[in-house]
Design a protein around this motif. Structure first.
Motif, PDB file in Angstrom:
ATOM      1  N   ARG A  14       0.838  -1.193   0.000  1.00 25.29           N
ATOM      2  CA  ARG A  14       0.000   0.000   0.000  1.00 25.29           C
ATOM      3  C   ARG A  14       0.878   1.250   0.000  1.00 25.29           C
ATOM      4  N   THR A  15       0.459   2.257  -0.738  1.00 25.23           N
ATOM      5  CA  THR A  15       1.197   3.518  -0.782  1.00 25.23           C
ATOM      6  C   THR A  15       0.593   4.511   0.207  1.00 25.23           C
ATOM      7  N   ALA A  16       1.377   5.516   0.561  1.00 24.05           N
ATOM      8  CA  ALA A  16       0.885   6.557   1.464  1.00 24.05           C
ATOM      9  C   ALA A  16      -0.303   7.286   0.842  1.00 24.05           C
ATOM     10  N   LYS A  17      -0.259   7.451  -0.485  1.00 21.35           N
ATOM     11  CA  LYS A  17      -1.349   8.124  -1.173  1.00 21.35           C
ATOM     12  C   LYS A  17      -2.643   7.320  -1.063  1.00 21.35           C
ATOM     13  N   ASP A  47      -3.379   5.143   1.337  1.00 22.38           N
ATOM     14  CA  ASP A  47      -3.836   5.151   2.726  1.00 22.38           C
ATOM     15  C   ASP A  47      -4.455   6.493   3.124  1.00 22.38           C
ATOM     16  N   ASP A 105      14.602  -1.308  -5.957  1.00 21.66           N
ATOM     17  CA  ASP A 105      13.255  -1.256  -5.383  1.00 21.66           C
ATOM     18  C   ASP A 105      12.190  -1.604  -6.416  1.00 21.66           C
ATOM     19  N   LEU A 110       9.667  -4.886  -6.151  1.00 24.85           N
ATOM     20  CA  LEU A 110       8.218  -4.849  -6.322  1.00 24.85           C
ATOM     21  C   LEU A 110       7.769  -5.965  -7.261  1.00 24.85           C
ATOM     22  N   PRO A 157       3.207   3.206  -9.738  1.00 24.90           N
ATOM     23  CA  PRO A 157       3.293   4.487  -9.025  1.00 24.90           C
ATOM     24  C   PRO A 157       4.553   4.622  -8.177  1.00 24.90           C
ATOM     25  N   ASP A 158       5.054   5.846  -8.106  1.00 21.76           N
ATOM     26  CA  ASP A 158       6.095   6.204  -7.132  1.00 21.76           C
ATOM     27  C   ASP A 158       7.302   5.273  -7.181  1.00 21.76           C
ATOM     28  N   THR A 164      -2.092  -3.977  -8.405  1.00 20.40           N
ATOM     29  CA  THR A 164      -1.029  -3.317  -9.160  1.00 20.40           C
ATOM     30  C   THR A 164      -1.624  -2.572 -10.348  1.00 20.40           C
TER      31      THR A 164
END
Length: 635
Positions: A268-271, A273, A406, A410, A377-378, A372
């Motif tokens: 999960r990304t911060a965006k 969440d 990274d 993923l 993203p990011d 996905t």
């Protein structure tokens, strides 16, 4: 006892043509006549599914037929163990191979067919200036030796694939087609391949992958933004690469591949969440915590316009009966909406006066990961990956377009699980290997990697070849991982591609007496018994990470691997005689009884090691006449 002759399974990699014929014979035995395929009979058996037309959809190019033939031609090469270049040789399950990946992929077929869960490759892009390919495929091992400067040209020409070449695209496809064909054989049924590519060849790559893997097995074209801004030396500049994803096989009764059905969610990304919040509403915050709002209506013109989805719903705060907006309908049945309402799962706005409620999806009920998206993203850029290499090696510009660790982590998380084998046969700097090591060190399991890299010359003094860089990066990342995890496998076994250890009779030579003299001991002069053991290990389909042990019986060293499935006795010429042959045989029997292998045991004996035929017959007879007889073969 069987004497291994040229053409026997032990002398070459898996014969894929023979395997295909055997599979076809099992399904359509009546399509064979005197051992050959009767295509007329096969067409009749296939009925309307057989296509006899000359015009077919697909990609063709000059050289395609030869590329397919190359993929099917068995290899007579071998992989030579290099313990001195390895890390934790005795305990690791990881493998790094230096050599031409075409030959390596052939050699891995017996040991790893249908076992690799994830292949991630970043093949050379067709840039028109740095793609070098061999024009002749008569002897792939010879081509490999020439390409790496280990032997003279001997008539084989190497050409730069310039943009002005009439075979600009064909040459690249010649290189890719056989490698992808062989890669598919290694994938497990629920395995997947992720292929990095840019816009130059993405259309052609899609077409050959559709042919090799099947168009139905195409999963997605992932987009990775590789740079922050477009290059300013052109009017339209690319800032992204493609990652083509294919599975090997479709799931039963599904349009999805088995790989898709077992793919994992991405973190999960911060965006993502941030969408979950504690919203204000009448009566105070929802005690179940943060949630995000989901639309309860759908476009009625989009195929969802069902009469039963047009109904009134009472707002519990105002008593007003509301209906879906014009042009829409409710997503759920009236019973389901009333259930959501009764459970407090509909949000009517801050003051409870919304004309259309939203459904609550609580953070506590959300999945640990997220689907996905086709545009990743990011993700870090190429420049971040270049900086990773700079930190590792203290120098810039080792690679122009390395892939960030990274990003690879993923893909590994999505496409594999603990215990799986991850393969990269265009290993480059070894970033895929590092990604596997880091994934394992963070509690993500015990994945293994198999890397292959051609020893292309470099301009860096500390590293004469790219394969040297690959190994150096694995060592460096291993140290970093070991400092944070004491249990992760941070080692690797190193191997190099070479000609077979056993010298075969060359029918093209006319000096028969000299050749016979040279083959009194038919092991190449520069090869050790250890090298031969690993060639035999590969020929029997055993794992390259298998433990190999040795014991000495009556002066002769005997090797065992595969948990006792394979034994090899390969001492110098004349070492086995009537005085010690019986003790050697008894030693092998006792060792096998100690290991208790669950399948037939094969013993390889070096023919030249016997002092005379009596010693040979004695040792073989003891093994073959034992209550649990051995399969004995002579080299």
């Amino acid at each position: 006892m069987h004497t291994v002759e040229p053409g026997d399974p032990e002398t070459h990699s898996k014969d894929l043509v023979a395997e295909n014929l055997e599979q076809l014979r099992k399904i359509f035995p009546s399509a064979f006549t005197e051992g050959k395929v009767d295509f007329e009979a096969l067409r009749e058996l296939l009925g309307d599914a057989a296509d006899d037309g000359d015009e077919k959809f697909g990609l063709t190019w000059f050289g395609k037929r030869n590329a397919r033939r190359i993929a099917l031609k068995p290899s007579t090469a071998t992989l030579l163990p290099r313990p001195d270049e390895s890390l934790s040789w005795d305990s690791t399950q990881n493998v790094m191979i230096e050599g031409d990946n075409l030959e390596v992929l052939k050699l891995l077929q017996k040991s790893y067919a249908n076992q690799v869960k994830l292949i991630v490759i970043d093949p050379p892009y067709n840039t028109g200036k740095d793609f070098i390919y061999p024009d002749s495929f008569q002897d792939s091992v010879q081509n490999y030796l020439e390409l790496t400067g280990q032997t003279g040209a001997d008539g084989t020409r190497l050409s730069s694939n310039s943009e002005t070449s009439g075979r600009y695209h064909s040459a690249w496809l010649d290189m890719m087609y056989p490698r992808l064909f062989l890669a598919r054989q290694l994938l497990s049924e629920d395995g997947a391949i992720f292929i990095f590519i840019d816009s130059t060849e993405v259309a052609n790559l899609r077409l050959i992958c559709d042919e090799i893997f099947g168009g139905d097995c195409f999963v997605i074209d992932l987009i990775w933004r590789k740079r922050d801004g477009a290059p300013n030396d052109r009017t339209v500049g690319s800032v992204h690469d493609h990652i083509l994803v294919y599975g090997k096989a479709l799931a039963p009764n599904s349009t999805r591949t088995l790989a898709e059905e077992r793919f994992n969610l991405m973190p999960r990304t911060a965006k993502a969440d941030a969408q979950y919040q504690v919203f204000r509403e009448p009566g105070g915050p929802d005690p179940r915590g943060a949630f995000r709002k989901i639309d309860t209506t759908a476009n009625a013109k989009g195929g969802r316009d069902v009469a039963s989805l047009h109904y009134g719903l009472t707002n519990p705060h105002t008593g007003e009966v509301v209906y879906p907006r014009v042009g829409t309908c409710w997503r759920h049945s009236q019973e389901e909406m009333e259930r959501l309402q009764a459970d407090g799962r509909l949000y009517w706005g801050v003051n409870g006066t919304a004309t259309t409620p939203m459904r609550k999806l609580y953070r506590s009920e959300a999945k640990d990961g997220m689907t996905t998206p086709s545009i990743l993203p990011d993700m870090p850029f190429n420049q971040h990956a270049a900086r990773e290499l700079e930190v590792l090696f203290g120098t810039k510009s080792i690679f122009d377009t390395p892939k960030p660790v990274d990003l690879l982590r993923l893909l590994i998380r999505i496409g594999s699980n603990p215990g799986d084998i991850v393969m990269d046969f265009f290993a480059g700097s070894g970033s895929t290997g590092e990604a596997v090591l880091k994934s394992n060190s963070e509690g993500a399991g015990d994945r293994r990697f198999i890397l292959t890299q051609l020893p292309e010359p470099t301009r860096f003094g500390d590293f004469s070849t790219i394969a040297d860089i690959t190994r150096a990066r694995l060592r460096s990342s291993s140290q970093a991982v070991a400092s944070t995890s004491s249990t992760a496998d941070t080692g690797f076994r190193s191997f190099s591609l070479g000609a077979g250890n056993i010298v075969r009779w060359d029918t093209s030579r006319q000096d028969f007496e000299q050749q016979a003299f040279e083959q009194i001991d038919n092991i190449r002069e520069d090869r050790a018994e250890w090298d031969v053991v690993f060639e035999l290990l590969l020929s029997q389909g055993l794992d390259l990470a298998s433990s190999v042990e040795s014991r000495v019986f009556s002066g002769a060293q005997v090797f065992s691997t595969g948990g006792g499935l394979l034994f090899a006795c390969l001492p110098p010429s004349g070492s086995i005689n009537t005085g010690n042959s019986e003790e050697i045989a008894k030693g092998i029997i006792a060792w096998r009884d100690e290991l208790q292998p669950e399948a037939d045991v094969t013993v390889f004996l070096k023919d030249a090691a016997f002092d005379d035929d009596i010693a040979k017959a004695n040792l073989v007879a003891i093994l073959e006449q034992h209550e649990s007889p051995f399969v004995v073969k002579s080299l």
